[in-house]
Design a protein around this motif. Structure first.
Motif, PDB file in Angstrom:
ATOM      1  N   VAL A 168       0.854  -1.180   0.000  1.00  0.00           N
ATOM      2  CA  VAL A 168       0.000   0.000   0.000  1.00  0.00           C
ATOM      3  C   VAL A 168       0.896   1.237   0.000  1.00  0.00           C
ATOM      4  N   PRO A 169       0.632   2.231  -0.863  1.00  0.00           N
ATOM      5  CA  PRO A 169       1.470   3.435  -0.871  1.00  0.00           C
ATOM      6  C   PRO A 169       1.537   4.070   0.513  1.00  0.00           C
ATOM      7  N   SER A 170       2.729   4.520   0.884  1.00  0.00           N
ATOM      8  CA  SER A 170       2.908   5.094   2.222  1.00  0.00           C
ATOM      9  C   SER A 170       3.959   6.189   2.172  1.00  0.00           C
ATOM     10  N   GLY A 171       3.981   7.002   3.205  1.00  0.00           N
ATOM     11  CA  GLY A 171       4.966   8.073   3.329  1.00  0.00           C
ATOM     12  C   GLY A 171       4.895   8.701   4.696  1.00  0.00           C
ATOM     13  N   ASN A 172       5.703   9.730   4.892  1.00  0.00           N
ATOM     14  CA  ASN A 172       5.742  10.477   6.161  1.00  0.00           C
ATOM     15  C   ASN A 172       5.946   9.550   7.356  1.00  0.00           C
ATOM     16  N   TRP A 173       6.901   8.619   7.246  1.00  0.00           N
ATOM     17  CA  TRP A 173       7.181   7.699   8.333  1.00  0.00           C
ATOM     18  C   TRP A 173       7.855   8.427   9.494  1.00  0.00           C
ATOM     19  N   THR A 174       7.442   8.076  10.706  1.00  0.00           N
ATOM     20  CA  THR A 174       8.005   8.664  11.919  1.00  0.00           C
ATOM     21  C   THR A 174       8.163   7.576  12.976  1.00  0.00           C
ATOM     22  N   THR A 175       8.895   7.902  14.039  1.00  0.00           N
ATOM     23  CA  THR A 175       9.014   7.002  15.182  1.00  0.00           C
ATOM     24  C   THR A 175       9.009   7.802  16.471  1.00  0.00           C
ATOM     25  N   THR A 176       8.516   7.187  17.536  1.00  0.00           N
ATOM     26  CA  THR A 176       8.564   7.810  18.865  1.00  0.00           C
ATOM     27  C   THR A 176       9.885   7.535  19.569  1.00  0.00           C
ATOM     28  N   ALA A 177      10.741   6.701  18.969  1.00  0.00           N
ATOM     29  CA  ALA A 177      12.012   6.364  19.604  1.00  0.00           C
ATOM     30  C   ALA A 177      12.972   7.541  19.538  1.00  0.00           C
ATOM     31  N   PRO A 178      13.802   7.736  20.573  1.00  0.00           N
ATOM     32  CA  PRO A 178      14.848   8.756  20.486  1.00  0.00           C
ATOM     33  C   PRO A 178      15.894   8.336  19.464  1.00  0.00           C
ATOM     34  N   SER A 179      16.647   9.302  18.962  1.00  0.00           N
ATOM     35  CA  SER A 179      17.632   8.992  17.925  1.00  0.00           C
ATOM     36  C   SER A 179      18.715   8.052  18.422  1.00  0.00           C
ATOM     37  N   SER A 180      18.917   7.977  19.744  1.00  0.00           N
ATOM     38  CA  SER A 180      19.893   7.026  20.285  1.00  0.00           C
ATOM     39  C   SER A 180      19.448   5.579  20.084  1.00  0.00           C
ATOM     40  N   VAL A 181      18.140   5.376  19.884  1.00  0.00           N
ATOM     41  CA  VAL A 181      17.587   4.029  19.663  1.00  0.00           C
ATOM     42  C   VAL A 181      17.353   3.775  18.180  1.00  0.00           C
ATOM     43  N   ALA A 182      16.669   4.694  17.486  1.00  0.00           N
ATOM     44  CA  ALA A 182      16.359   4.483  16.071  1.00  0.00           C
ATOM     45  C   ALA A 182      16.051   5.801  15.394  1.00  0.00           C
ATOM     46  N   THR A 183      16.353   5.865  14.110  1.00  0.00           N
ATOM     47  CA  THR A 183      15.955   6.987  13.275  1.00  0.00           C
ATOM     48  C   THR A 183      15.223   6.435  12.058  1.00  0.00           C
ATOM     49  N   VAL A 184      14.236   7.213  11.578  1.00  0.00           N
ATOM     50  CA  VAL A 184      13.417   6.777  10.448  1.00  0.00           C
ATOM     51  C   VAL A 184      13.345   7.906   9.439  1.00  0.00           C
ATOM     52  N   GLY A 185      13.684   7.592   8.179  1.00  0.00           N
ATOM     53  CA  GLY A 185      13.486   8.554   7.109  1.00  0.00           C
ATOM     54  C   GLY A 185      12.038   8.601   6.691  1.00  0.00           C
ATOM     55  N   SER A 186      11.612   9.707   6.105  1.00  0.00           N
ATOM     56  CA  SER A 186      10.199   9.847   5.745  1.00  0.00           C
ATOM     57  C   SER A 186       9.755   8.797   4.740  1.00  0.00           C
ATOM     58  N   SER A 242       7.215   3.147  18.898  1.00  0.00           N
ATOM     59  CA  SER A 242       6.363   2.830  17.757  1.00  0.00           C
ATOM     60  C   SER A 242       6.901   3.494  16.504  1.00  0.00           C
ATOM     61  N   VAL A 243       6.494   2.949  15.360  1.00  0.00           N
ATOM     62  CA  VAL A 243       6.711   3.582  14.066  1.00  0.00           C
ATOM     63  C   VAL A 243       5.347   3.785  13.429  1.00  0.00           C
ATOM     64  N   GLN A 244       5.240   4.804  12.575  1.00  0.00           N
ATOM     65  CA  GLN A 244       3.964   5.078  11.915  1.00  0.00           C
ATOM     66  C   GLN A 244       4.200   5.582  10.510  1.00  0.00           C
ATOM     67  N   GLY A 245       3.362   5.112   9.583  1.00  0.00           N
ATOM     68  CA  GLY A 245       3.350   5.605   8.219  1.00  0.00           C
ATOM     69  C   GLY A 245       1.959   6.053   7.840  1.00  0.00           C
ATOM     70  N   LEU A 246       1.864   6.970   6.874  1.00  0.00           N
ATOM     71  CA  LEU A 246       0.580   7.512   6.444  1.00  0.00           C
ATOM     72  C   LEU A 246       0.206   7.001   5.066  1.00  0.00           C
ATOM     73  N   ASN A 247      -1.094   6.768   4.880  1.00  0.00           N
ATOM     74  CA  ASN A 247      -1.672   6.482   3.577  1.00  0.00           C
ATOM     75  C   ASN A 247      -2.970   7.255   3.468  1.00  0.00           C
ATOM     76  N   ASN A 248      -3.048   8.157   2.498  1.00  0.00           N
ATOM     77  CA  ASN A 248      -4.252   8.976   2.288  1.00  0.00           C
ATOM     78  C   ASN A 248      -4.698   9.665   3.571  1.00  0.00           C
ATOM     79  N   GLY A 249      -3.726  10.136   4.352  1.00  0.00           N
ATOM     80  CA  GLY A 249      -4.025  10.875   5.566  1.00  0.00           C
ATOM     81  C   GLY A 249      -4.283  10.030   6.788  1.00  0.00           C
ATOM     82  N   SER A 250      -4.370   8.703   6.631  1.00  0.00           N
ATOM     83  CA  SER A 250      -4.587   7.808   7.764  1.00  0.00           C
ATOM     84  C   SER A 250      -3.251   7.236   8.230  1.00  0.00           C
ATOM     85  N   GLY A 251      -3.062   7.199   9.563  1.00  0.00           N
ATOM     86  CA  GLY A 251      -1.826   6.682  10.115  1.00  0.00           C
ATOM     87  C   GLY A 251      -1.955   5.220  10.529  1.00  0.00           C
ATOM     88  N   TYR A 252      -0.901   4.450  10.278  1.00  0.00           N
ATOM     89  CA  TYR A 252      -0.842   3.036  10.653  1.00  0.00           C
ATOM     90  C   TYR A 252       0.444   2.826  11.443  1.00  0.00           C
TER      91      TYR A 252
END
Length: 251
Positions: free
Chosen positions: A71-89, A105-115
């Motif tokens: 499923v198309p996705s983008g705008n990926w983020t994470t609640t982890a601090p950078s010392s634990v993990a970093t996520v590109g969009s 957690s990690v989250q990606g968006l599809n059509n404005g909905s976050g997963y």
């Protein structure tokens, strides 16, 4: 063969596409290059994984012809601090340091909905592998295994990936395990199955209420230990009876 049954979670997320209705949209991860599935509760320190959204398309057919689709996705983020993990969009995750017992957690968006999906970055210790499947042999995605020490504390977790495999990095103090398949899924070309809330391992049946839990083999740091039995699930099928109640290893 006794069976693992697993309770269903909430209703599936859905969207529409030219391929038909896409249900059960969720986050998965793969290792770049090999494309092998990765468990976001067991990302080893120093690893890079690619995040994506996946669902099941009905193909606009009656009866439906379910296929896994990206499923198309983008705008990926994470609640982890950078010392634990970093996520590109675009969904590239770098595991920088162990998260300990903390789940982010990690989250990606599809059509404005976050997963979203849970994330733990682990130091590789002892490695436990297992295969989670239905009684009919289909792999089960999203079975949540908990690894428990002699004092009854959870010291490791894992989620089965799309190929039905659990690969967990746990301390050698882990001696028991249990499995929650409440949010797991399995399917073939015409069905997406819900699963009973109990599981079979070897000659016995268990559920989360059992205080007697299956034993783990002896674990060794740096050694991969495969469980000697599959974890087997029973699908809920119309007009077919449920499996017998669990014996919790006492039968």
């Amino acid at each position: 063969m006794l069976v693992l049954g697993c309770g269903g979670g909430g209703g599936p997320n859905t969207s529409s596409s030219t391929a038909g209705t896409v249900t059960g949209i969720h986050v998965e991860a793969t290792f770049p290059g090999s494309g092998a599935p990765a468990d976001l509760l067991n990302v080893p320190v120093g690893a890079n994984v690619r995040l994506k959204l996946v669902g099941y398309s009905d193909g606009n057919q009656v009866p439906p012809l379910f296929t896994r689709v990206d499923v198309p996705s983008g705008n990926w983020t994470t609640t982890a601090p950078s010392s634990v993990a970093t996520v590109g969009s675009g969904g590239s995750l770098n595991a920088n340091g162990a998260s300990g017992i903390t789940t982010y957690s990690v989250q990606g968006l599809n059509n404005g909905s976050g997963y979203a999906a849970p994330l733990q970055v682990r130091t590789v210790q002892a490695t436990v592998t297992a295969f989670v499947r239905t009684q009919g042999g289909l792999p089960v995605l999203g079975a949540h295994a908990y690894f428990i020490n002699a004092q009854g504390s959870t010291v490791g977790e894992a989620l089965s990936t799309s190929d039905g495999l659990i690969r967990a990095y746990v301390p050698t103090t882990a001696v028991k395990f249990t499995v929650d398949v409440g949010s797991a899924t399995s399917g073939d070309a015409t069905h997406l199955y819900s699963l009973y809330n109990q599981f079979g391992y070897g000659l016995h049946d268990y559920n989360l209420a059992c205080t007697n839990r299956p034993d783990l083999p002896t674990l060794t740091v740096g050694v991969l230990t495969a469980l000697p039995h599959d974890i087997v699930c029973s699908a809920i099928v119309l007009n077919q009876p449920p499996p017998p109640p669990p014996d919790c290893g006492f039968g």
